[in-house]
Design an enzyme around this catalytic site. Structure first.
Site, PDB file in Angstrom:
ATOM      1  N   LEU A  75       0.832  -1.233   0.000  1.00  0.00           N
ATOM      2  CA  LEU A  75       0.000   0.000   0.000  1.00  0.00           C
ATOM      3  C   LEU A  75       0.859   1.272   0.000  1.00  0.00           C
ATOM      4  CD1 LEU A  75      -2.809  -1.111   2.509  1.00  0.00           C
ATOM      5  CD2 LEU A  75      -2.883  -1.173  -0.003  1.00  0.00           C
TER       6      LEU A  75
ATOM      7  N   ASN B 120       3.799  12.760 -12.919  1.00  0.00           N
ATOM      8  CA  ASN B 120       4.887  12.846 -13.913  1.00  0.00           C
ATOM      9  C   ASN B 120       4.338  12.550 -15.297  1.00  0.00           C
ATOM     10  OD1 ASN B 120       7.267  13.139 -12.205  1.00  0.00           O
ATOM     11  ND2 ASN B 120       6.660  11.155 -11.408  1.00  0.00           N
ATOM     12  N   ASN B 121       3.384  11.606 -15.338  1.00  0.00           N
ATOM     13  CA  ASN B 121       2.919  11.102 -16.633  1.00  0.00           C
ATOM     14  C   ASN B 121       1.933  12.074 -17.291  1.00  0.00           C
ATOM     15  OD1 ASN B 121       3.020   7.801 -15.266  1.00  0.00           O
ATOM     16  ND2 ASN B 121       4.476   8.698 -16.661  1.00  0.00           N
TER      17      ASN B 121
ATOM     18  N   TYR C  99       5.374  -3.277 -21.260  1.00  0.00           N
ATOM     19  CA  TYR C  99       4.272  -2.350 -21.531  1.00  0.00           C
ATOM     20  C   TYR C  99       4.804  -1.114 -22.229  1.00  0.00           C
ATOM     21  CZ  TYR C  99       2.795  -4.799 -17.232  1.00  0.00           C
ATOM     22  OH  TYR C  99       2.545  -5.720 -16.245  1.00  0.00           O
TER      23      TYR C  99
ATOM     24  N   LYS D 281      14.130  -2.553 -14.364  1.00  0.00           N
ATOM     25  CA  LYS D 281      13.344  -3.427 -15.258  1.00  0.00           C
ATOM     26  C   LYS D 281      14.297  -4.310 -16.078  1.00  0.00           C
ATOM     27  CE  LYS D 281       9.212  -2.185 -14.126  1.00  0.00           C
ATOM     28  NZ  LYS D 281       8.368  -3.106 -13.311  1.00  0.00           N
TER      29      LYS D 281
ATOM     30  N   ASN E 196       1.819   2.857  -2.605  1.00  0.00           N
ATOM     31  CA  ASN E 196       1.414   3.757  -3.687  1.00  0.00           C
ATOM     32  C   ASN E 196      -0.018   3.468  -4.113  1.00  0.00           C
ATOM     33  OD1 ASN E 196       1.864   5.807  -5.554  1.00  0.00           O
ATOM     34  ND2 ASN E 196       2.459   4.374  -7.165  1.00  0.00           N
TER      35      ASN E 196
ATOM     36  N   LYS F 141       7.770   2.944  -9.318  1.00  0.00           N
ATOM     37  CA  LYS F 141       7.793   3.167 -10.774  1.00  0.00           C
ATOM     38  C   LYS F 141       7.928   4.643 -11.181  1.00  0.00           C
ATOM     39  CE  LYS F 141       2.997   3.933 -11.646  1.00  0.00           C
ATOM     40  NZ  LYS F 141       1.980   3.881 -12.676  1.00  0.00           N
TER      41      LYS F 141
ATOM     42  N   PHE G 258       3.712  -7.321 -10.064  1.00  0.00           N
ATOM     43  CA  PHE G 258       3.680  -5.888 -10.401  1.00  0.00           C
ATOM     44  C   PHE G 258       4.435  -5.065  -9.370  1.00  0.00           C
ATOM     45  CE2 PHE G 258       0.671  -5.825 -13.818  1.00  0.00           C
ATOM     46  CZ  PHE G 258      -0.279  -6.794 -13.563  1.00  0.00           C
TER      47      PHE G 258
ATOM     48  N   SER H 254       8.812  -3.148 -19.062  1.00  0.00           N
ATOM     49  CA  SER H 254       8.473  -1.852 -19.660  1.00  0.00           C
ATOM     50  C   SER H 254       9.261  -1.618 -20.940  1.00  0.00           C
ATOM     51  CB  SER H 254       8.786  -0.738 -18.641  1.00  0.00           C
ATOM     52  OG  SER H 254       8.810   0.521 -19.270  1.00  0.00           O
TER      53      SER H 254
ATOM     54  N   TYR I  43      14.978   3.556 -12.552  1.00  0.00           N
ATOM     55  CA  TYR I  43      13.721   2.781 -12.670  1.00  0.00           C
ATOM     56  C   TYR I  43      13.826   1.849 -13.878  1.00  0.00           C
ATOM     57  CZ  TYR I  43       9.240   1.628 -14.640  1.00  0.00           C
ATOM     58  OH  TYR I  43       8.203   0.937 -15.230  1.00  0.00           O
TER      59      TYR I  43
ATOM     60  N   ARG J  25      12.104  17.494 -21.706  1.00  0.00           N
ATOM     61  CA  ARG J  25      12.356  16.953 -20.357  1.00  0.00           C
ATOM     62  C   ARG J  25      13.578  16.039 -20.433  1.00  0.00           C
ATOM     63  NH1 ARG J  25       7.690  13.322 -17.558  1.00  0.00           N
ATOM     64  NH2 ARG J  25       8.122  12.039 -19.384  1.00  0.00           N
TER      65      ARG J  25
HETATM   66  C1  WQD Z   1       4.787  10.747 -22.267  1.00  0.00           C
HETATM   67  C2  WQD Z   1       5.101  11.917 -23.179  1.00  0.00           C
HETATM   68  C3  WQD Z   1       6.683  13.475 -22.261  1.00  0.00           C
HETATM   69  C4  WQD Z   1       4.211  14.935 -19.004  1.00  0.00           C
HETATM   70  C5  WQD Z   1       7.118   6.661 -18.546  1.00  0.00           C
HETATM   71  C6  WQD Z   1       8.074   5.581 -18.136  1.00  0.00           C
HETATM   72  C7  WQD Z   1       7.598   4.247 -18.643  1.00  0.00           C
HETATM   73  C8  WQD Z   1       6.207   4.019 -18.132  1.00  0.00           C
HETATM   74  C9  WQD Z   1       5.297   5.128 -18.659  1.00  0.00           C
HETATM   75  C10 WQD Z   1       5.956   2.867 -16.011  1.00  0.00           C
HETATM   76  C11 WQD Z   1       6.592  12.278 -23.187  1.00  0.00           C
HETATM   77  C12 WQD Z   1       5.317  14.132 -22.462  1.00  0.00           C
HETATM   78  C13 WQD Z   1       4.673  14.230 -20.101  1.00  0.00           C
HETATM   79  C14 WQD Z   1       3.964  16.331 -19.118  1.00  0.00           C
HETATM   80  C15 WQD Z   1       4.627  16.233 -21.424  1.00  0.00           C
HETATM   81  N1  WQD Z   1       6.175   3.983 -16.706  1.00  0.00           N
HETATM   82  N2  WQD Z   1       4.870  14.876 -21.281  1.00  0.00           N
HETATM   83  N3  WQD Z   1       4.184  16.931 -20.334  1.00  0.00           N
HETATM   84  O1  WQD Z   1       8.046   9.128 -20.064  1.00  0.00           O
HETATM   85  O2  WQD Z   1       6.916   7.979 -22.074  1.00  0.00           O
HETATM   86  O3  WQD Z   1       7.138   6.759 -19.933  1.00  0.00           O
HETATM   87  O4  WQD Z   1       5.806   6.358 -18.137  1.00  0.00           O
HETATM   88  O5  WQD Z   1       5.836   1.743 -16.407  1.00  0.00           O
HETATM   89  O6  WQD Z   1       8.447   3.241 -18.168  1.00  0.00           O
HETATM   90  O7  WQD Z   1       9.330   5.844 -18.698  1.00  0.00           O
HETATM   91  O8  WQD Z   1       5.549   8.657 -20.096  1.00  0.00           O
HETATM   92  O9  WQD Z   1       3.561  10.016 -19.610  1.00  0.00           O
HETATM   93  O10 WQD Z   1       5.777  10.700 -18.568  1.00  0.00           O
HETATM   94  O11 WQD Z   1       5.411  11.033 -21.007  1.00  0.00           O
HETATM   95  O12 WQD Z   1       4.819  16.806 -22.519  1.00  0.00           O
HETATM   96  O13 WQD Z   1       3.547  17.025 -18.139  1.00  0.00           O
HETATM   97  O14 WQD Z   1       4.432  13.075 -22.692  1.00  0.00           O
HETATM   98  O15 WQD Z   1       7.724  14.366 -22.632  1.00  0.00           O
HETATM   99  O16 WQD Z   1       6.916  12.693 -24.499  1.00  0.00           O
HETATM  100  P1  WQD Z   1       7.002   8.205 -20.609  1.00  0.00           P
HETATM  101  P2  WQD Z   1       5.034  10.133 -19.732  1.00  0.00           P
END
Ligand code: WQD
Length: 342
Positions: free
Chosen positions: A35, A201-202, A180, A156, A37, A87, A83, A127, A152, A297
């Site tokens: 738990l 972050n994503n 994935y 993997k 995350n 991450k 899982f 990944s 990270y 980034r």
């Molecule tokens: C996607 C695109 C960013 C945020 C990561 C891990 C991978 C998996 C998925 C776990 C990129 C752009 C993002 C933002 C943006 N994780 N972006 N503004 O980096 O492809 O993959 O997450 O399993 O292992 O590496 O995913 O969603 O962070 O970015 O422009 O605020 O969106 O530059 O091109 P990423 P992401």
């Protein structure tokens, strides 16, 4: 008698969606999670969707003793889907030892148990990050691996090596690594989804939080890439499609004969740029998204998308959702989460 599958990290994003699909396929599911995350109410969502609450143990798998003690309570486990791991790419750069310790110790503790008990099958959550920036696209399972940009991503890659060597020494055990691409979206019920803990972050959680008014605007990281519209390209795959692939993988373990280890890409086979994702989101949400173009980034690759022919043909699995479906489900989840869990 239904087979029992252990899902470690089963209250997490992909884990919880996989638990739903396993229950729907009449498996008996046990969930181990620390738990760190996720939250226990994810189990409520799983129960509301399936009518069944999976057995749950709160356990830190990076601790060998508690890992062993928890496994001993469930001698009926036939296969494990693993899982459980940290991450967050950015966090792994600041805390590499925490990432190596947690992700690799958890894996080795689970494999140590599997080595000495009757559990025969193991599915690992890997990944596309192991490919780095591929020289050739789409990327296949035979594409060369590159040094991942983050600790990270390295966990993997190291994990896949550990699994390979473990299987070489244990020919009667079987394992699959599933790579994935970019999992996005949520279950259509909006009862489970990606828990937005902290600043995302994503891309997709940042988009839905901006649309909901929690963030001022989205920063698009870079518009000077060598891509059609200058923004980076990824293979965004609906999390339910990923979850269903794990059911196909568990079923495939039984059929494996010649090899006892294999690797599959899980993607859609299509790449979409950040601007294309924004456009698709505005279409399905019927609202304008506030965004600005920012610098690239650090650590981002330019473009990647999968060749998933092998999973299609060998696992008998294919994606059923479009990018629009995934973004609409992510938007529904954002609204449901904020109304019911904030
Ligand atoms: C996607 C695109 C960013 C945020 C990561 C891990 C991978 C998996 C998925 C776990 C990129 C752009 C993002 C933002 C943006 N994780 N972006 N503004 O980096 O492809 O993959 O997450 O399993 O292992 O590496 O995913 O969603 O962070 O970015 O422009 O605020 O969106 O530059 O091109 P990423 P992401």
């Amino acid at each position: 008698m239904p087979k029992t599958i252990l899902v470690t990290g089963g209250t997490g994003y992909i884990g919880s969606h996989t638990v739903v699909e396993l229950i729907k396929s009449n498996f008996n599911v046990v969930v181990f999670d620390n738990l760190s995350n996720s939250s226990l109410w994810v189990l409520d969502g799983i129960e509301q969707i399936t009518g069944i609450r999976p057995t749950f143990e709160k356990v830190d798998l990076s601790d060998a003793r508690s890992c062993k003690k928890s496994f001993e309570k469930y001698p009926e486990i036939e296969s494990v889907i693993h899982f459980a791991a940290f991450k967050a790419v950015g966090k792994s750069v600041q805390k590499p030892l925490m990432y190596y310790q947690n992700n690799l110790d958890s894996l080795m503790n689970v494999l140590n148990i599997i080595e000495t008990c009757s559990i025969s099958g193991f599915v690992f959550s890997s990944s596309c990050t192991v490919y780095g920036q591929p020289d050739k696209l789409p990327v296949t399972e035979n594409s060369p691996l590159k040094k991942p940009e983050s600790p990270y991503g390295k966990t993997k890659q190291f994990s896949e090596e550990i699994i390979f060597d473990f299987l070489n020494a244990n020919q009667h055990k079987k394992a699959l690594s599933l790579r994935y691409f970019n999992p996005i979206g949520a279950h259509e019920s909006a009862l489970i989804g990606e828990l937005p803990l902290g600043v995302p972050n994503n891309l997709i959680p940042f988009i839905t939080q901006t649309a909901y008014g929690l963030r001022k605007e989205l920063s698009v990281y870079g518009s000077d890439y060598n891509t059609p519209d200058g923004t980076a390209v990824r293979d965004y795959i609906h999390v339910v499609d990923i979850a269903k692939a794990h059911v196909s993988a568990v079923n495939y373990l039984e059929k494996m004969e010649t090899e006892n280890y294999d690797i599959f890409n899980l993607g859609t086979g299509r790449g979409n740029s950040v601007l294309e994702v924004i456009k698709s989101f505005e279409k399905v949400s019927r609202q304008k998204l506030q965004y600005k173009i920012s610098d690239r980034r650090a650590g981002d690759i330019e473009q990647v998308w999968a060749d998933c022919t092998k999973a299609n043909q060998t696992l008998g699995w294919k994606t059923e959702h479009t990018l629009d479906d995934a973004l609409l489900s992510a938007w529904k989840w954002e609204k449901y989460y904020r109304t019911n869990h904030q």
